[in-house]
Scaffold this motif. Structure first.
Motif, PDB file in Angstrom:
ATOM      1  N   PHE A   1      20.254  12.159   1.406  1.00 13.45           N
ATOM      2  CA  PHE A   1      20.186  10.933   0.729  1.00 13.45           C
ATOM      3  C   PHE A   1      20.589  11.102  -0.724  1.00 13.45           C
ATOM      4  O   PHE A   1      20.598  12.201  -1.494  1.00 13.45           O
ATOM      5  N   TYR A   2      21.160  10.288  -1.237  1.00 17.40           N
ATOM      6  CA  TYR A   2      21.767  10.264  -2.642  1.00 17.40           C
ATOM      7  C   TYR A   2      21.412   9.152  -3.517  1.00 17.40           C
ATOM      8  O   TYR A   2      21.461   8.043  -3.114  1.00 17.40           O
ATOM      9  N   GLY A   3      21.327   9.344  -4.874  1.00 15.58           N
ATOM     10  CA  GLY A   3      20.932   8.399  -5.860  1.00 15.58           C
ATOM     11  C   GLY A   3      22.473   7.846  -5.966  1.00 15.58           C
ATOM     12  O   GLY A   3      23.318   8.394  -5.998  1.00 15.58           O
ATOM     13  N   GLN A   4      22.239   6.367  -6.400  1.00 13.26           N
ATOM     14  CA  GLN A   4      23.525   5.578  -6.361  1.00 13.26           C
ATOM     15  C   GLN A   4      24.291   6.012  -7.441  1.00 13.26           C
ATOM     16  O   GLN A   4      25.558   6.018  -7.286  1.00 13.26           O
ATOM     17  N   SER A   5      24.121   6.629  -8.691  1.00 13.91           N
ATOM     18  CA  SER A   5      24.802   7.011  -9.774  1.00 13.91           C
ATOM     19  C   SER A   5      25.772   8.356  -9.415  1.00 13.91           C
ATOM     20  O   SER A   5      26.773   8.499  -9.968  1.00 13.91           O
ATOM     21  N   VAL A   6      25.067   8.977  -8.163  1.00 15.32           N
ATOM     22  CA  VAL A   6      25.989  10.259  -7.883  1.00 15.32           C
ATOM     23  C   VAL A   6      26.572  10.268  -6.490  1.00 15.32           C
ATOM     24  O   VAL A   6      27.319  11.122  -6.208  1.00 15.32           O
ATOM     25  N   LYS A   7      26.443   9.272  -5.577  1.00 14.64           N
ATOM     26  CA  LYS A   7      26.807   8.866  -4.531  1.00 14.64           C
ATOM     27  C   LYS A   7      28.562   9.181  -4.417  1.00 14.64           C
ATOM     28  O   LYS A   7      29.107   8.485  -5.245  1.00 14.64           O
ATOM     29  N   GLY A   8      28.878  10.154  -3.645  1.00 18.93           N
ATOM     30  CA  GLY A   8      30.488  10.245  -3.525  1.00 18.93           C
ATOM     31  C   GLY A   8      31.019  11.323  -4.728  1.00 18.93           C
ATOM     32  O   GLY A   8      31.976  11.696  -4.414  1.00 18.93           O
ATOM     33  N   ARG A   9      30.084  11.770  -5.585  1.00 20.60           N
ATOM     34  CA  ARG A   9      30.443  12.738  -6.433  1.00 20.60           C
ATOM     35  C   ARG A   9      29.730  13.901  -6.150  1.00 20.60           C
ATOM     36  O   ARG A   9      30.042  15.157  -6.608  1.00 20.60           O
ATOM     37  N   PHE A  10      28.538  13.961  -5.792  1.00 21.47           N
ATOM     38  CA  PHE A  10      27.553  15.094  -5.607  1.00 21.47           C
ATOM     39  C   PHE A  10      27.242  15.140  -4.302  1.00 21.47           C
ATOM     40  O   PHE A  10      27.027  14.422  -3.372  1.00 21.47           O
ATOM     41  N   THR A  11      27.106  16.528  -3.878  1.00 25.88           N
ATOM     42  CA  THR A  11      26.865  16.844  -2.277  1.00 25.88           C
ATOM     43  C   THR A  11      25.881  18.001  -2.186  1.00 25.88           C
ATOM     44  O   THR A  11      26.001  18.919  -3.034  1.00 25.88           O
ATOM     45  N   ILE A  12      24.763  17.545  -1.514  1.00 28.71           N
ATOM     46  CA  ILE A  12      23.749  18.465  -1.330  1.00 28.71           C
ATOM     47  C   ILE A  12      23.718  19.353   0.002  1.00 28.71           C
ATOM     48  O   ILE A  12      24.150  18.422   1.194  1.00 28.71           O
ATOM     49  N   SER A  13      23.408  20.520   0.129  1.00 33.01           N
ATOM     50  CA  SER A  13      23.590  21.245   1.082  1.00 33.01           C
ATOM     51  C   SER A  13      22.649  22.439   1.205  1.00 33.01           C
ATOM     52  O   SER A  13      22.102  22.609   0.241  1.00 33.01           O
ATOM     53  N   GLY A  14      22.362  23.034   2.421  1.00 36.63           N
ATOM     54  CA  GLY A  14      21.287  23.962   2.258  1.00 36.63           C
ATOM     55  C   GLY A  14      22.112  25.275   3.271  1.00 36.63           C
ATOM     56  O   GLY A  14      22.660  24.764   4.197  1.00 36.63           O
TER      57      GLY A  14
END
Length: 123
Positions: free
Chosen positions: A59-72
């Motif tokens: 899930f992403y905040g609107q301001s970073v969607k498409g620029r930030f990627t979370i992974s584990g």
């Protein structure tokens, strides 16, 4: 069990990329979702991203969607935040968190926190 340590922050030029890491002292990310927030001086804490256990959903905040990627990576007890197309407005202290209870976009919902890592984006 609940200690989180962020790393990877630093100074980057606008348009550049940076990857933050959050390493847990135990297998906390196997038990609970993880997330990232940031807080800039004089501004409220902002939700950035969250990932469920096993990485099935993100899930992403609107301001970073498409620029930030979370992974584990559970084998390393580590969660990452890959950031690209950075702008000076992304300058902030970045925090990782684990174990949300309630609205995951709210800082108060999360039980475990790291100490934060500074990201500075120069123009």
């Amino acid at each position: 069990q609940g200690q989180l340590v962020e790393s990877g922050g630093g100074l980057v030029q606008a348009g550049g990329s940076l990857t933050l890491s959050c390493t847990a002292s135990g297998h906390i990310f196997e038990e609970y979702p993880a997330g990232w927030f940031r807080q800039a001086p004089g501004k409220e804490s902002m939700f950035l991203a969250a990932i469920t256990t096993g990485g099935r959903d993100t899930f992403y905040g609107q301001s970073v969607k498409g620029r930030f990627t979370i992974s584990g990576d559970n084998a390393k007890n580590t969660v990452y935040l890959r950031m690209s197309s950075l702008t000076p407005e992304d300058t902030a202290v970045y925090y990782c968190a684990a174990d949300p209870d309630g609205d995951y976009q709210q800082r108060d919902a999360w039980h475990y926190w790291g100490q934060g890592t500074q990201v500075t984006v120069s123009s």
